[in-house]
Design a protein around this motif. Structure first.
Motif, PDB file in Angstrom:
ATOM      1  N   SER A  58       0.869  -1.170   0.000  1.00 36.10           N
ATOM      2  CA  SER A  58       0.000   0.000   0.000  1.00 36.10           C
ATOM      3  C   SER A  58       0.908   1.222   0.000  1.00 36.10           C
ATOM      4  O   SER A  58       2.119   1.094  -0.118  1.00 36.10           O
ATOM      5  CB  SER A  58      -0.855   0.024   1.257  1.00 36.10           C
ATOM      6  N   GLY A  59       0.314   2.352   0.151  1.00 34.97           N
ATOM      7  CA  GLY A  59       1.112   3.563   0.307  1.00 34.97           C
ATOM      8  C   GLY A  59       0.980   4.563  -0.823  1.00 34.97           C
ATOM      9  O   GLY A  59       1.449   5.691  -0.707  1.00 34.97           O
ATOM     10  N   ALA A  60       0.339   4.157  -1.941  1.00 35.49           N
ATOM     11  CA  ALA A  60       0.244   5.078  -3.077  1.00 35.49           C
ATOM     12  C   ALA A  60      -0.475   6.363  -2.676  1.00 35.49           C
ATOM     13  O   ALA A  60       0.011   7.477  -2.919  1.00 35.49           O
ATOM     14  CB  ALA A  60      -0.490   4.401  -4.230  1.00 35.49           C
ATOM     15  N   ILE A  61      -1.624   6.214  -2.041  1.00 35.90           N
ATOM     16  CA  ILE A  61      -2.417   7.389  -1.695  1.00 35.90           C
ATOM     17  C   ILE A  61      -1.686   8.221  -0.633  1.00 35.90           C
ATOM     18  O   ILE A  61      -1.560   9.439  -0.747  1.00 35.90           O
ATOM     19  CB  ILE A  61      -3.825   6.979  -1.214  1.00 35.90           C
ATOM     20  N   ALA A  62      -1.171   7.527   0.376  1.00 34.97           N
ATOM     21  CA  ALA A  62      -0.488   8.235   1.467  1.00 34.97           C
ATOM     22  C   ALA A  62       0.731   9.006   0.953  1.00 34.97           C
ATOM     23  O   ALA A  62       0.926  10.173   1.300  1.00 34.97           O
ATOM     24  CB  ALA A  62      -0.080   7.230   2.543  1.00 34.97           C
ATOM     25  N   ASP A 148      -5.495   2.182  -8.028  1.00 35.07           N
ATOM     26  CA  ASP A 148      -6.408   3.122  -7.359  1.00 35.07           C
ATOM     27  C   ASP A 148      -6.833   4.287  -8.244  1.00 35.07           C
ATOM     28  O   ASP A 148      -7.874   4.882  -8.023  1.00 35.07           O
ATOM     29  CB  ASP A 148      -5.747   3.694  -6.100  1.00 35.07           C
ATOM     30  N   ASP A 159      -9.109  -2.776  -0.377  1.00 34.44           N
ATOM     31  CA  ASP A 159      -8.076  -2.858   0.650  1.00 34.44           C
ATOM     32  C   ASP A 159      -7.055  -3.904   0.243  1.00 34.44           C
ATOM     33  O   ASP A 159      -7.371  -4.865  -0.460  1.00 34.44           O
ATOM     34  CB  ASP A 159      -8.694  -3.225   2.000  1.00 34.44           C
ATOM     35  N   ASN A 160      -5.841  -3.699   0.688  1.00 40.08           N
ATOM     36  CA  ASN A 160      -4.765  -4.565   0.227  1.00 40.08           C
ATOM     37  C   ASN A 160      -4.644  -5.876   1.000  1.00 40.08           C
ATOM     38  O   ASN A 160      -3.920  -6.768   0.580  1.00 40.08           O
ATOM     39  CB  ASN A 160      -3.436  -3.798   0.242  1.00 40.08           C
ATOM     40  N   THR A 223      -6.664   0.964   4.747  1.00 45.92           N
ATOM     41  CA  THR A 223      -8.080   0.676   4.879  1.00 45.92           C
ATOM     42  C   THR A 223      -8.348  -0.616   5.631  1.00 45.92           C
ATOM     43  O   THR A 223      -9.485  -0.978   5.826  1.00 45.92           O
ATOM     44  CB  THR A 223      -8.723   0.575   3.488  1.00 45.92           C
ATOM     45  N   GLY A 224      -7.294  -1.297   6.037  1.00 44.67           N
ATOM     46  CA  GLY A 224      -7.516  -2.633   6.599  1.00 44.67           C
ATOM     47  C   GLY A 224      -7.728  -2.651   8.102  1.00 44.67           C
ATOM     48  O   GLY A 224      -6.964  -2.063   8.852  1.00 44.67           O
TER      49      GLY A 224
HETATM   50  N1  GLU Z   1      -4.217   0.811  -2.440  1.00 44.09           N
HETATM   51  C1  GLU Z   1      -4.124   1.805  -1.404  1.00 44.09           C
HETATM   52  C2  GLU Z   1      -2.829   2.578  -1.510  1.00 44.09           C
HETATM   53  O1  GLU Z   1      -1.875   2.110  -2.054  1.00 44.09           O
HETATM   54  C3  GLU Z   1      -4.161   1.239  -0.019  1.00 44.09           C
HETATM   55  C4  GLU Z   1      -5.209   0.248   0.329  1.00 44.09           C
HETATM   56  C5  GLU Z   1      -4.958  -0.298   1.734  1.00 44.09           C
HETATM   57  O2  GLU Z   1      -4.323   0.376   2.525  1.00 44.09           O
HETATM   58  O3  GLU Z   1      -5.384  -1.388   2.055  1.00 44.09           O
HETATM   59  O4  GLU Z   1      -2.712   3.671  -1.000  1.00 44.09           O
END
Ligand code: GLU
Length: 289
Positions: A58-62, A148, A159-160, A223-224
Motif C-alpha cells: 500500500s502507500g500510493a495514496i499516502a 487506485d 483494501d490490500n 483501509t484494513g
Molecule cells: N491501495 C491503497 C494505496 O496504495 C491502499 C489500500 C490499503 O491500505 O489497504 O494507497
C-alpha cells in the motif's frame, strides 16, 4: 499443536503484504526508509534462497498526498477523486523508491496494478496469471497494488489485505504473510479490552471468528482492519494458502515466520473445492452498494 517448522519447511512461493501505516513514521507520515530497506532486503534474501516472492504494498495514496497535499492530515478527509489523483502521484513515487532499493540488492522488481476486473474477467485473469508466472521464471519480484487511479476506491477491491489474498490465490502461493500494526488475532480489540486472548493458530474459520473482527480498524492510514484480514484469511485458506498475520514493527519477522518460529497468528489452509475466486470477488461489497 501445529508444527510450524514442518509446515513452513516446504514453502516455495510467498506473498508478503505491507500496509501504509507500517511504511510511514507515525509522527510525520513520511516514509520510513529504514523499514523499507529491511523489507526489501528480507524479500531479496528469500529470492536468493530460491523462493518466488510477491510484494503487495500500500502507500500510493499516502505518499501522493504527502507530495501534493501535505497539509491534509488524514486520507479519509479527501474525496475519492482527490485520493485517486494522490494515488497517481504516489504510486510512481513509491515504485521509484522500491526500484532504487531493490537495485541496491541486485534484484529486478516489476509493477503489477490490479482491479476487481483483473480477477472477474476470464481473459484478464488468465493474462495476469501468465504474467506472474513469467516474472517468476525470470527471477523478478512483482510489486502489486490496486490500480487506485482507475478503480473506484470503495467499490473495488478497496483494501490490500483482500488484494494480497487474491494475489496469493491467483499465483497458487504456499504462504501469505500480512504485516500489520497488530501482533495477530485477538478475541477482541486489545486496545480497548484488557481481558482479550491472543489466538496463535486458527484451525478453521468459523462464523463466530468471521464476526469477531467486525468494525475494527487500526489506523488513520490504509483501509484494513481485522474484518479485511479475516476476509483475506477466508480467500487464502479456501484456496489452499496458509496465512500469517504478524506485527510489522520488526520487518525481520518475515524470515523468522518462514523458518517456522511461532510468530503471529497462523491461519491454516483448508482447500475448499467449491470456492470460486472470480465469483467471490465479483460478489464482494455487493451488499454495500
Ligand atoms: N491501495 C491503497 C494505496 O496504495 C491502499 C489500500 C490499503 O491500505 O489497504 O494507497
Amino acid at each position: 499443536m501445529t508444527d510450524r517448522k514442518a509446515l513452513m519447511a516446504d514453502k516455495k512461493r510467498v506473498v508478503v503484504k505491507i500496509g501504509s501505516s507500517s511504511l510511514q513514521h507515525g509522527e510525520t507520515g513520511d516514509l520510513d526508509y529504514t523499514k523499507l530497506d529491511v523489507l526489501v532486503r528480507e524479500l531479496c534474501n528469500l529470492r536468493n534462497m530460491g523462493m518466488d516472492v510477491v510484494l503487495v504494498t500500500s502507500g500510493a495514496i499516502a505518499v501522493g498526498q504527502k507530495a501534493v497535499l501535505p497539509q491534509r492530515a488524514k486520507e479519509e478527509d479527501n474525496p475519492i477523486a482527490v485520493k485517486q489523483a494522490c494515488a497517481a502521484v504516489g504510486q510512481a513515487r513509491l515504485m521509484m523508491i522500491y526500484q532504487k532499493i531493490f537495485a541496491e540488492y541486485n534484484q529486478v522488481a516489476a509493477q503489477i496494478l490490479m482491479t476487481k476486473n483483473t480477477i472477474v474477467d476470464n481473459l484478464n485473469r488468465y493474462n495476469a496469471r501468465n504474467t506472474f508466472e513469467e516474472l517468476f521464471k525470470l527471477g523478478v519480484i512483482p510489486i502489486v497494488n490496486e490500480n487506485d487511479t482507475i478503480a473506484t476506491y470503495e467499490i473495488e477491491i478497496g483494501d490490500n489485505d483482500t488484494l494480497s489474498a487474491i494475489v496469493a490465490s491467483l499465483v497458487e502461493a504456499d504462504a501469505l504473510i500480512l504485516l500489520s500494526d497488530i501482533d495477530g488475532l485477538y478475541t477482541d480489540d486489545p486496545r480497548t479490552n484488557p481481558d482479550v486472548k491472543y489466538i496463535e493458530v486458527v484451525e478453521e474459520l468459523t462464523e463466530e471468528l468471521m464476526n469477531m473482527g467486525k468494525g475494527s480498524t487500526g489506523s488513520s492510514v490504509g483501509t484494513g482492519g481485522m474484518t479485511t484480514k479475516l476476509q483475506a484469511a477466508k480467500i487464502a485458506n479456501s484456496t489452499g494458502v496458509d496465512m500469517v498475520i504478524a506485527n510489522s514493527k520488526d520487518i525481520k519477522v518475515i524470515h523468522r515466520i518462514l523458518s517456522g518460529l511461532n510468530i503471529g497468528t497462523l491461519f491454516l489452509a483448508h482447500r475448499d473445492e467449491k470456492f470460486d475466486l472470480p465469483l467471490y470477488v465479483q460478489q464482494m461489497h455487493a451488499c454495500d452498494k
